[in-house]
Enzyme design. Structure first.
Site, PDB file in Angstrom:
ATOM      1  NE  ARG A  82     -50.817  56.924   9.590  1.00 17.84           N
ATOM      2  CZ  ARG A  82     -50.470  58.187   9.872  1.00 17.84           C
ATOM      3  NH1 ARG A  82     -49.709  58.456  10.913  1.00 17.84           N
ATOM      4  NH2 ARG A  82     -50.896  59.186   9.129  1.00 17.84           N
ATOM      5  CE  LYS A 184     -54.856  60.331   9.371  1.00 18.96           C
ATOM      6  NZ  LYS A 184     -55.188  61.158  10.531  1.00 18.96           N
ATOM      7  CD  GLU A 220     -53.169  60.220  19.104  1.00 18.10           C
ATOM      8  OE1 GLU A 220     -52.571  60.848  18.223  1.00 18.10           O
ATOM      9  OE2 GLU A 220     -53.628  59.081  18.923  1.00 18.10           O
TER      10      GLU A 220
HETATM   11  N1  PLP Z   1     -52.680  61.625  15.823  1.00 16.71           N
HETATM   12  C1  PLP Z   1     -53.882  61.686  15.240  1.00 16.71           C
HETATM   13  C2  PLP Z   1     -55.055  61.249  16.029  1.00 16.71           C
HETATM   14  C3  PLP Z   1     -53.999  62.162  13.923  1.00 16.71           C
HETATM   15  O1  PLP Z   1     -55.186  62.244  13.334  1.00 16.71           O
HETATM   16  C4  PLP Z   1     -52.844  62.568  13.225  1.00 16.71           C
HETATM   17  C5  PLP Z   1     -52.933  63.036  11.845  1.00 16.71           C
HETATM   18  O2  PLP Z   1     -52.669  62.346  10.924  1.00 16.71           O
HETATM   19  C6  PLP Z   1     -51.608  62.477  13.877  1.00 16.71           C
HETATM   20  C7  PLP Z   1     -51.566  62.013  15.168  1.00 16.71           C
HETATM   21  C8  PLP Z   1     -50.352  62.887  13.184  1.00 16.71           C
HETATM   22  O3  PLP Z   1     -49.927  61.915  12.291  1.00 16.71           O
HETATM   23  P1  PLP Z   1     -49.062  62.287  11.021  1.00 16.71           P
HETATM   24  O4  PLP Z   1     -47.856  62.994  11.532  1.00 16.71           O
HETATM   25  O5  PLP Z   1     -48.719  60.983  10.414  1.00 16.71           O
HETATM   26  O6  PLP Z   1     -49.894  63.150  10.170  1.00 16.71           O
HETATM   27  C1  COI Z   2     -53.635  65.029   9.557  1.00 17.13           C
HETATM   28  O1  COI Z   2     -52.811  65.666  10.195  1.00 17.13           O
HETATM   29  O2  COI Z   2     -53.446  64.697   8.373  1.00 17.13           O
HETATM   30  C2  COI Z   2     -54.878  64.593  10.155  1.00 17.13           C
HETATM   31  O3  COI Z   2     -55.442  63.673   9.661  1.00 17.13           O
HETATM   32  C3  COI Z   2     -55.364  65.317  11.331  1.00 17.13           C
HETATM   33  C4  COI Z   2     -56.776  65.818  11.215  1.00 17.13           C
HETATM   34  C5  COI Z   2     -56.990  66.758  10.071  1.00 17.13           C
HETATM   35  C6  COI Z   2     -57.749  64.693  11.239  1.00 17.13           C
END
Ligand code: PLP
Ligand code: COI
Length: 341
Positions: A82, A184, A220
């Site tokens: 990612r 991200k 989201e």
């Molecule tokens: N959506 C957003 C906007 C986020 O910042 C995060 C955090 O990483 C997620 C979803 C969840 O992603 P992940 O499960 O890869 O941490």
């Molecule tokens: C995560 O879940 O790792 C995120 O980045 C979410 C938030 C802390 C920005």
């Protein structure tokens, strides 16, 4: 290795400086080998690309102590992948995913004393990130970059742990169609700050963002994907090109199907149908799965049948299975759990 004297059980989601971090620099078209350093400060030009035009991306991951005392991390290859996609979208050099995983493992190992013990309720949060570091004044990508990884021990993202949250349908948009919602990038979070401060001031825990084009579909929150459960026990997650492809959500869909024998589908979810769901949760690395009890749409309350005191039953099974896999008490699918030590 002696652990640091930290009150693990009472940690919130905050920054505690740990001893070591990984740093690698990109210059003249190539990354150096990188080092582990004790220096937590970043010194860059006043005109650095990141400071002027927000050229920065990041990842979020966790390290866990398993029931049998190993230190592991969860699907780091997907975070590496990612981050490659985030870099490409912001015209940044790719930090190759194999080197990414190596750097993450090195940083966790160096900070072993900060990995919370099994059963403490805390984990070690890992933050890889990259930014444009040389002076840029015309609007263009930087030519020099720094990639860093630091760690910080954390407790639950939402105060109150697993108490169901109250969220609101937000009038601000998070991401445009064909924009940057699927990567991200720091900029996605900068623009959410006003919305989250406003939500907190009005007594809500989080924002439910809708699709910016039609404002009819669920996207989201500021830091997690949605997961819904229908009244007949099917797991549903919103499909959209402008949400972050959560690794937790993708893992939970597989857990629902392969471990719990549930049907699970990723499809467009209309705000109009949210009132018909039985359960709702926010899923992400930081959030794990945080249950939602109430969604407020401009004064109209949608109260999930799972209520305001505990997680719904399907959410709980998903939570227990995922955390069991991460903590080593449930057998993981091949490649999900990577041993650090
Ligand atoms: N959506 C957003 C906007 C986020 O910042 C995060 C955090 O990483 C997620 C979803 C969840 O992603 P992940 O499960 O890869 O941490
Ligand atoms: C995560 O879940 O790792 C995120 O980045 C979410 C938030 C802390 C920005």
């Amino acid at each position: 290795m002696e652990k640091k004297n930290i009150d693990w059980a009472n940690l919130g989601f905050g920054y505690i400086q740990t001893d070591y971090r990984f740093v690698s620099n990109y210059k003249n078209g190539a990354w150096d080998d990188g080092i582990i350093t004790e220096d937590a400060n970043v010194v860059i030009s006043e005109c650095a690309g990141v400071l002027q035009y927000a050229q920065t991306i990041f990842e979020g991951m966790k390290a866990y102590t398993t029931a049998d005392g190993r230190i592991v991390t969860f699907r780091p290859d997907l975070n590496g992948e990612r981050m490659e996609q985030s870099a490409a979208r912001l015209e940044m050099p790719v930090f190759p995913k194999d080197k990414f995983v190596e750097a993450v493992i090195k940083t966790i190992k160096a900070n072993e004393a900060y990995v919370p013990p099994y059963g403490s309720g805390a984990t070690l949060y890992i933050r890889p990130y990259m930014f444009g570091s040389n002076p840029v004044i015309g609007v263009k990508p930087a030519s020099e970059y720094q990639f860093r990884v630091f760690t910080t021990p954390v407790g639950p993202y939402f105060k109150g742990g697993v108490k169901p949250l109250t969220i609101r349908v937000c009038d601000f948009d998070r991401a445009a169609p064909n924009g940057t919602g699927h990567i991200k990038a720091g900029l996605n979070y900068a623009m959410s700050l006003h919305a989250i401060v406003d939500a907190h001031n009005q007594g809500y825990d989080e924002n439910m963002y809708l699709d910016a084009a039609t404002r009819t579909k669920v996207e989201e929150t500021g830091g997690a994907n949605f997961l819904f459960v229908t009244k007949d026990g099917k797991v549903v997650t919103p499909k959209s090109n402008s949400i972050l492809p959560s690794i937790t959500r993708r893992s939970l869909v597989q857990v629902a199907k392969e471990y719990l024998g549930l049907e699970a589908e990723e499809r467009e979810v209309y705000l109009d149908e949210v009132k018909d769901f039985a359960e709702c949760g926010l899923c992400g690395t930081a959030a794990v799965i945080s249950p939602v009890g109430k969604i407020v749409d401009h004064g109209k309350e949608i109260c999930l049948p799972s209520g305001m005191t505990e997680m719904g039953p399907v959410t709980k099974k998903l939570y227990d299975t995922l955390t069991g896999i991460q903590m080593g008490t449930i057998k993981a699918p091949e490649g999900w759990v990577v041993e650090v030590k």
